[in-house]
Design a protein around this motif. Sequence first.
Motif, short mmCIF file in Angstrom:
data_model
loop_
_atom_site.label_atom_id
_atom_site.label_comp_id
_atom_site.label_asym_id
_atom_site.label_seq_id
_atom_site.Cartn_x
_atom_site.Cartn_y
_atom_site.Cartn_z
N ALA A 23 2.04 6.65 4.46
CA ALA A 23 3.09 5.72 4.36
C ALA A 23 3.61 6.11 3.32
O ALA A 23 2.12 5.18 2.21
CB ALA A 23 3.41 4.69 5.06
N GLY A 24 4.27 6.83 2.03
CA GLY A 24 4.30 6.94 0.69
C GLY A 24 4.05 8.04 0.48
O GLY A 24 4.31 8.01 -1.01
N ALA A 25 3.20 8.48 1.13
CA ALA A 25 2.64 10.16 0.27
C ALA A 25 3.42 11.67 0.47
O ALA A 25 2.83 12.23 0.17
CB ALA A 25 1.11 10.32 0.78
N ALA A 26 4.59 11.61 1.12
CA ALA A 26 5.34 12.11 1.01
C ALA A 26 5.57 13.57 0.17
O ALA A 26 5.84 14.46 0.26
CB ALA A 26 6.43 12.23 2.31
N LEU A 55 0.67 -1.00 0.00
CA LEU A 55 -0.22 -0.46 0.07
C LEU A 55 1.11 1.40 0.13
O LEU A 55 0.30 2.24 -0.85
CB LEU A 55 -1.24 -0.19 1.15
N ALA A 56 2.10 0.94 1.18
CA ALA A 56 3.12 2.05 0.38
C ALA A 56 2.83 2.47 -0.61
O ALA A 56 4.00 3.72 -1.19
CB ALA A 56 4.01 2.11 1.90
N ALA A 57 3.33 1.06 -1.29
CA ALA A 57 4.33 1.68 -2.84
C ALA A 57 3.47 1.94 -4.08
O ALA A 57 3.77 2.61 -4.71
CB ALA A 57 4.41 0.21 -3.16
N ALA A 61 1.80 9.60 -6.17
CA ALA A 61 2.32 10.61 -5.74
C ALA A 61 3.12 11.31 -7.67
O ALA A 61 3.57 12.02 -7.21
CB ALA A 61 3.32 11.08 -4.49
N ALA A 62 4.08 9.82 -7.55
CA ALA A 62 4.77 9.74 -9.09
C ALA A 62 4.11 10.31 -9.89
O ALA A 62 4.65 11.30 -10.83
CB ALA A 62 5.65 8.97 -9.22
N LEU A 63 2.63 10.15 -10.05
CA LEU A 63 1.55 9.88 -11.59
C LEU A 63 1.64 11.80 -10.96
O LEU A 63 1.64 12.55 -12.29
CB LEU A 63 0.63 9.40 -11.62
N GLU A 113 3.55 8.47 8.50
CA GLU A 113 4.25 8.74 8.45
C GLU A 113 3.53 10.32 8.68
O GLU A 113 2.59 10.27 8.96
CB GLU A 113 4.97 8.61 7.49
N THR A 114 4.61 10.30 9.52
CA THR A 114 4.93 12.16 9.86
C THR A 114 6.13 13.21 9.81
O THR A 114 6.96 12.20 9.46
CB THR A 114 4.63 11.89 11.57
#
Length: 302
Positions: A267-270, A73-75, A81-83, A162-163
């Motif tokens: 997680a993964g969205a930073a 799910l983080a991937a 985010a990359a798109l 994540e924070t």
Amino acid sequence: MLDVRKLRLLRDLAHLGTIAAVAEAHAYTPSAVSQQLAALEREAGAALLARTGRRVALTPTGRVLVTHAEDVLAALERATAALAATRTGLSGPLRIGAFPTAMRTLLPPALVALGRAHPGLDLCVEELDPAAVPPKLRDGTLDVALVHDYDLVPIEPDPALETAPLLDETIFIAATGPRDLPACRDEPWILASPGTLCHTMTVRACEAAGFIPRVRHHADDFVTVLTFVAAGQGVAVVPELAAAPVPGGVVLTPLETRRRTRLAYRAGAARHPAVSAFADALGARPPGRRGTARGGGRHGQQ
């Protein structure tokens, strides 16, 4: 091939504890969730749930799969985010959660700055206690949120979230005269609602000082709390963000414990452009985007 949607249900079961809670979070029926999880067991070729009557628990295999589900799910968040980063300009909804004192102090200037820099964003804000944030981030109801925890009430890590650190605050005793915590043993207290982090922190601070607070009033709005203190209705613990303006007759005495405010996201969205833009407007520093931030890491609840 394992189905990502079913993996998400299994992950949420690990966090929420019951099929009924998972069903409510996803607007499914409990029967539909059970059927999806049974299908996931067939795909995995192993028992993922141990059933005892109406209760279910993850098997050791199920717990292993949840760990990998978090990575998957983080991937997917990183791919999303990359798109988004390939598009020109930011648009669409950005769903923000924040606790009341942040709504009054930190959020308004950030919303103004974000609206000016990215007028295509549709900024949607929901006020809620930090304890309610994690499930809303996990299920996509929120995209980002402002949360806090205390030295005395640390938050257990949540691999789904994540924070980025935002600020640390001093915590004060609010009373009609200068006094430390042990001196408040016999005073009536004004506490936040049971179940909130602020309530838990105050109780633990008093217990650490050797007593249990005698509660007279419950109030969640710190303006109200300080007004009650000024009226001689009791003493209270208030964080720095909530301590201005101070009503006449109220004296603030600092405690050693601190409150930490953070920006939380999946997680993964930073690196998602909207998350990055909101972090910039707040002055937060998501790990991995502009260097490793002090105190950065993973977050979960409440």
